[in-house]
Design an enzyme around this catalytic site. Structure first.
Site, PDB file in Angstrom:
ATOM      1  N   SER A   3       8.518  -5.838   3.496  1.00 33.26           N
ATOM      2  CA  SER A   3       9.282  -4.644   3.275  1.00 33.26           C
ATOM      3  C   SER A   3      11.244  -4.967   4.928  1.00 33.26           C
ATOM      4  O   SER A   3      11.834  -4.401   4.909  1.00 33.26           O
ATOM      5  CB  SER A   3       9.314  -3.493   4.425  1.00 33.26           C
ATOM      6  OG  SER A   3       7.760  -3.661   5.242  1.00 33.26           O
ATOM      7  N   HIS A  54       8.926  -1.901  -2.570  1.00 33.44           N
ATOM      8  CA  HIS A  54      10.634  -2.351  -1.911  1.00 33.44           C
ATOM      9  C   HIS A  54      11.067  -2.716  -3.594  1.00 33.44           C
ATOM     10  O   HIS A  54      12.111  -3.339  -3.686  1.00 33.44           O
ATOM     11  CB  HIS A  54      10.643  -3.245  -0.966  1.00 33.44           C
ATOM     12  CG  HIS A  54      10.806  -2.421   0.476  1.00 33.44           C
ATOM     13  ND1 HIS A  54      11.498  -1.257   0.701  1.00 33.44           N
ATOM     14  CD2 HIS A  54       9.641  -2.152   1.172  1.00 33.44           C
ATOM     15  CE1 HIS A  54      11.013  -1.322   1.667  1.00 33.44           C
ATOM     16  NE2 HIS A  54       9.766  -1.317   1.992  1.00 33.44           N
ATOM     17  N   LYS A  75      11.893   5.012  -2.910  1.00 33.78           N
ATOM     18  CA  LYS A  75      12.758   4.444  -2.453  1.00 33.78           C
ATOM     19  C   LYS A  75      13.860   3.902  -3.261  1.00 33.78           C
ATOM     20  O   LYS A  75      14.772   4.631  -3.484  1.00 33.78           O
ATOM     21  CB  LYS A  75      12.201   2.683  -1.670  1.00 33.78           C
ATOM     22  CG  LYS A  75      11.014   2.592  -0.162  1.00 33.78           C
ATOM     23  CD  LYS A  75      10.464   2.438  -0.169  1.00 33.78           C
ATOM     24  CE  LYS A  75       9.827   2.167   0.997  1.00 33.78           C
ATOM     25  NZ  LYS A  75       9.217   1.842   1.540  1.00 33.78           N
TER      26      LYS A  75
END
Ligand SMILES: *Cc1c(COP(=O)(O)O)cnc(C)c1O
Length: 414
Positions: free
Chosen positions: A209, A237, A267
């Site tokens: 990350s 991610h 996200k």
């Protein structure tokens, strides 16, 4: 209540409280220590919607390179409308944990859709990705077991490992090296020596990350198979961004041999929530054992409705993923040519490693003066000596914004 507040209302108590030491006195030293090491965090309050390319903080309008809204969905009108519709139909609060009455038909529908999206038998929805990681690790291993954790794993995986009671082995992540061969060899030694453990679990981020590098998934599936270990991959991610259909880096590398995948709706999906995808029996077990699932109130049904709408956009608009990748390649290329970064990261998360926290903070402040928001990341989010600027590229950035950022970074971070 503030110490001494009761005393203000009762004069008889006043002298008693004045004589009492403040049990939080130690915090004066602890906070001063953070200040001294340039590690104290300040908290901004955003005054605009979250958008992958723009935000307003302290009245200042900034180009946003600090958002995980990679596909530009956090403020998508279709998702907002879906959330509104669910509020009108099912109200706001979920009112209970999922095993009681908190799980609505929208939560159930999202779990089915997530399973389909992940090409898995089943999926389990958690309030956050953090909760999904802690819940999954602690349900799979305990005392007498071993967990093998990459040195750059996300805090939620680290916390899951610690809470599980299993013996934790951290294997190295030499992110600056061209290959992870040495790290995998170290992991293999640990696995080979682990014969006395009942169960083994390998856990890894898929895209790290803070460093933006990829996990060596094929090497990990090979080792998991060879040593009979479970393999858990956190695609936080990558979900929605990477892979032919957006399933993550597993989609384009070694998918078989992964026991369970974790993803987040917070996200690229532009909302809130985490999930685990895997076999039906695994999901049944987690629903019975994962404490963050069982003992926390379900997210509002509107959150699930937003997740469903985001999944549909991810299915229908692959051009968003393509755009993120193209922009990330272009930004990395320019930064390498200008000597700002070395060619190690490989995703839409691009770190500019500066070393000491003060240097990263100063660079972020100077970028902000020039109209860019790029967060400075300091320990404990990164190892000591690796404070960095973390650039996130999104589908909304224009080529001009990328060129302008490169020009600014050449002054600020070289
Ligand atoms: C952000 C993140 C999480 C936590 O997800 P949330 O939904 O924000 O709680 C988990 N793992 C990784 C690798 C992350 O980057």
């Amino acid at each position: 209540m503030k110490v001494g507040e009761a005393a203000r209302h009762n004069p008889d108590l006043r002298s008693y409280h004045e004589a009492m030491p403040d049990p939080l006195d130690w915090l004066n030293d602890a906070l001063a220590d953070l200040d001294e090491r340039t590690l104290r965090r300040t908290r901004a309050a955003r005054q605009s919607p979250q958008r992958g390319d723009h935000l307003v903080i302290d009245g200042q309008s900034l180009i946003n390179f600090g958002s995980n809204d990679y596909l530009g969905l956090a403020s998508d009108p279709r998702i907002i409308a879906a959330a509104h519709g669910a509020i009108d139909e099912l109200g706001w609060g979920a009112g209970a944990s999922p095993l009681v009455t908190g799980r609505s038909q929208l939560h159930a529908a999202l779990e089915r859709e997530l399973a389909g999206f992940e090409a898995a038998e089943a999926a389990l929805l958690f309030p956050t990705g953090y909760a999904a990681n802690v819940g999954a690790v602690t349900s799979l291993v305990g005392k007498g077991d071993a967990v093998y954790s990459d040195a750059l794993n996300h805090a939620s995986l680290i916390d899951g490992c610690r809470l599980s009671g299993a013996t934790v082995h951290v294997y190295p992540n030499d992110h600056a090296a061209g290959s992870r061969q040495n790290d995998l060899e170290r992991l293999e030694v640990l696995l080979r020596e682990g014969g006395r453990f009942r169960r083994k679990l390998i856990v890894t981020d898929s895209i790290f990350s803070m460093h933006g590098t990829y996990a060596p998934l094929c090497g990990l599936t090979h080792l998991a198979g060879k040593y009979g270990a479970m393999l858990m991959v956190d695609e936080a991610h990558a979900t929605g961004v990477v892979g032919e259909t957006g399933r993550g880096i597993c989609e384009s590398s070694c998918d078989d041999g992964i026991t369970l995948r974790v993803g987040t709706l917070s996200k690229a999906l532009g909302g809130m929530g985490g999930f685990v995808a895997g076999s039906q029996k695994l999901i049944d077990w987690l629903a019975n054992r994962a404490r963050p699932y069982i003992f926390s109130t379900s997210a509002p049904a509107a959150v699930a409705a937003a997740g469903l709408a985001a999944l549909k956009i991810i299915r229908d608009e692959p051009e968003r993923r393509v755009s993120v990748e193209a922009k990330a390649i272009e930004l990395r290329r320019q930064l390498v040519v200008k000597g700002v970064i070395r060619p190690t990261s490989s995703s839409h998360i691009i770190p500019v490693i500066l070393g000491q926290p003060a240097r990263a903070l100063a660079a972020a402040a100077e970028l902000r003066r020039r109209g860019f928001f790029v967060p400075a990341i300091r320990p404990p989010s990164v190892p000591e000596g690796e404070s960095l600027l973390r650039i996130s590229v999104t589908a909304l950035h224009t080529n001009q914004q990328i060129d302008d950022l490169v020009a600014a970074l050449c002054d600020v971070a070289r």
